[in-house]
Design an enzyme around this catalytic site. Structure first.
Site, short mmCIF file in Angstrom:
data_model
loop_
_atom_site.label_atom_id
_atom_site.label_comp_id
_atom_site.label_asym_id
_atom_site.label_seq_id
_atom_site.Cartn_x
_atom_site.Cartn_y
_atom_site.Cartn_z
N MET A 20 32.90 45.44 33.11
CA MET A 20 32.06 45.55 34.30
C MET A 20 30.59 45.59 33.93
SD MET A 20 33.99 45.44 36.94
CE MET A 20 32.88 46.03 38.22
N GLN A 71 39.87 38.43 36.09
CA GLN A 71 40.61 39.68 36.26
C GLN A 71 40.41 40.19 37.68
OE1 GLN A 71 39.51 43.73 34.70
NE2 GLN A 71 41.39 43.47 33.50
N CYS A 101 41.46 50.26 34.11
CA CYS A 101 40.15 50.86 34.34
C CYS A 101 40.30 52.27 34.90
CB CYS A 101 39.34 50.01 35.31
SG CYS A 101 37.68 50.64 35.61
N GLY A 234 36.10 43.92 22.90
CA GLY A 234 35.29 44.33 24.03
C GLY A 234 33.86 44.58 23.64
#
Length: 334
Positions: A20, A71, A101, A234
């Site tokens: 995000m 996603q 998340c 990530g």
């Protein structure tokens, strides 16, 4: 365009995680100049926003980003099916459901990591998504949440969701603590358990299992993913993007697209110029480049020039030129 293996299945040996506020279209365009083969993911897009919002702004992308997957976040099968159809029409090659998340906003919407507690609902969601599109539908999850025993929770979750037709799972090898830890802390505090993910693969060898969580380098990823099917990077891919520049040769047996950091900037320059012409702020793009010279002499000056000057009104490619001029004499890779 998209590079896929047989049967239109995306090659997931190396993936860049959905993050995000980070993996937007500008970030993906930058990562794509470093690797042609890694599978890139969008930020999580909430199903209702995709259905009712500005779709082009929210999930639009350039075909040059391929291979790229979207996603989605949500927990209503009908809404996820609608959002999947919309995403499929945009040309994504995979739809991934977020079951990992831990943020408060996600919990309040009854999706994300809290869905680890409702595997039957997740199964209903992915079944509806699969019925809506011909694209692969995958799941990204944790090994458990809160007081769950990961030895039980992960295996039961995968068994239930796989029975609904999902064959590819990306597992962030940490628990998520929905109460007591912030989203940032949830990415670092709960201990990693790579062995558990490997045991999952041993028990379900027919499934594709991708490892995520705490992987800092390609070397570490290659070591930890034996005998798994791939790795998902990530924060390492974002903060030290140059690690992607040798991925094509090391993982895919292909030529790497750029040979130096300076060459990567030059390859990104046409995109920067095109987007500036469309009114995009320079900072919206260069913020994803701040870590390019990490570990190199001059890296701090590179970051400072971009951080201070790119956000200014009217900033253009001259800021890139200034930052490069400051760092190039020190760039051994150039």
């Amino acid at each position: 365009m998209a590079r896929m293996t047989a049967a239109s299945t995306p090659d997931r040996r190396l993936c860049v995680a959905p993050m995000m506020d980070w993996t937007d279209r500008h970030c993906r365009a930058f990562h794509r100049v470093l690797t042609r083969e890694a599978l890139l993911y969008t930020e999580m897009a909430v199903d209702k926003a995709v259905i009712h919002g500005d779709r082009d702004k929210l999930i639009g992308f350039d075909p040059a980003e391929h291979p790229v997957a979207i996603q989605l976040g949500g927990s209503d099968p009908a809404d996820l099916a609608k959002a999947s159809r919309i995403a499929g029409g945009f040309g994504y090659i995979e739809i991934n459901l977020n079951v990992g998340c831990p943020s408060d906003r996600v919990q309040s919407g009854r999706f994300g990591a809290c869905l680890m507690q409702e595997p039957a609902l997740v199964a209903d969601c992915v079944k509806a998504m699969q019925d809506a599109v011909s694209l692969p539908v995958t799941v990204k999850c944790r090994i458990g949440v809160d007081e769950q025993d990961p030895e039980v929770a992960l295996f039961d979750f995968v068994e239930t969701v796989a029975a609904a037709g999902v064959t590819s799972f990306t597992v962030h090898a940490r628990k998520a603590w929905l109460k007591g830890l912030s989203p940032k802390e949830n990415r670092t505090v709960p201990p990693l358990d790579y062995d558990l993910v490997r045991r999952l693969k041993a028990q379900r060898p027919e499934l594709e299992i991708i490892l995520n969580g705490g992987l800092e380098t390609l070397e570490q990823g290659l070591a930890e993913t034996v005998p798994l099917d791939g790795m998902m990077l990530g924060r390492a891919a974002y903060h030290t993007p140059w690690i992607l520049a040798e991925a094509d040769s090391r993982l895919f047996g292909k030529a790497d697209p750029v040979a130096s950091r300076v060459e990567a900037v030059d390859a990104y320059r046409p995109y920067l110029e095109s987007q500036l012409g469309k009114g995009t702020r320079l900072h919206d793009m260069t913020r994803h480049m701040l870590g390019l010279f990490t570990g190199q002499p001059g890296a701090r000056l590179w970051r400072r020039i971009l951080s201070e000057k790119a956000p200014k009104r009217g900033a253009g490619l001259e800021v890139i030129d200034e930052a490069l001029a400051a760092v190039v004499p020190h760039d051994e890779a150039a």
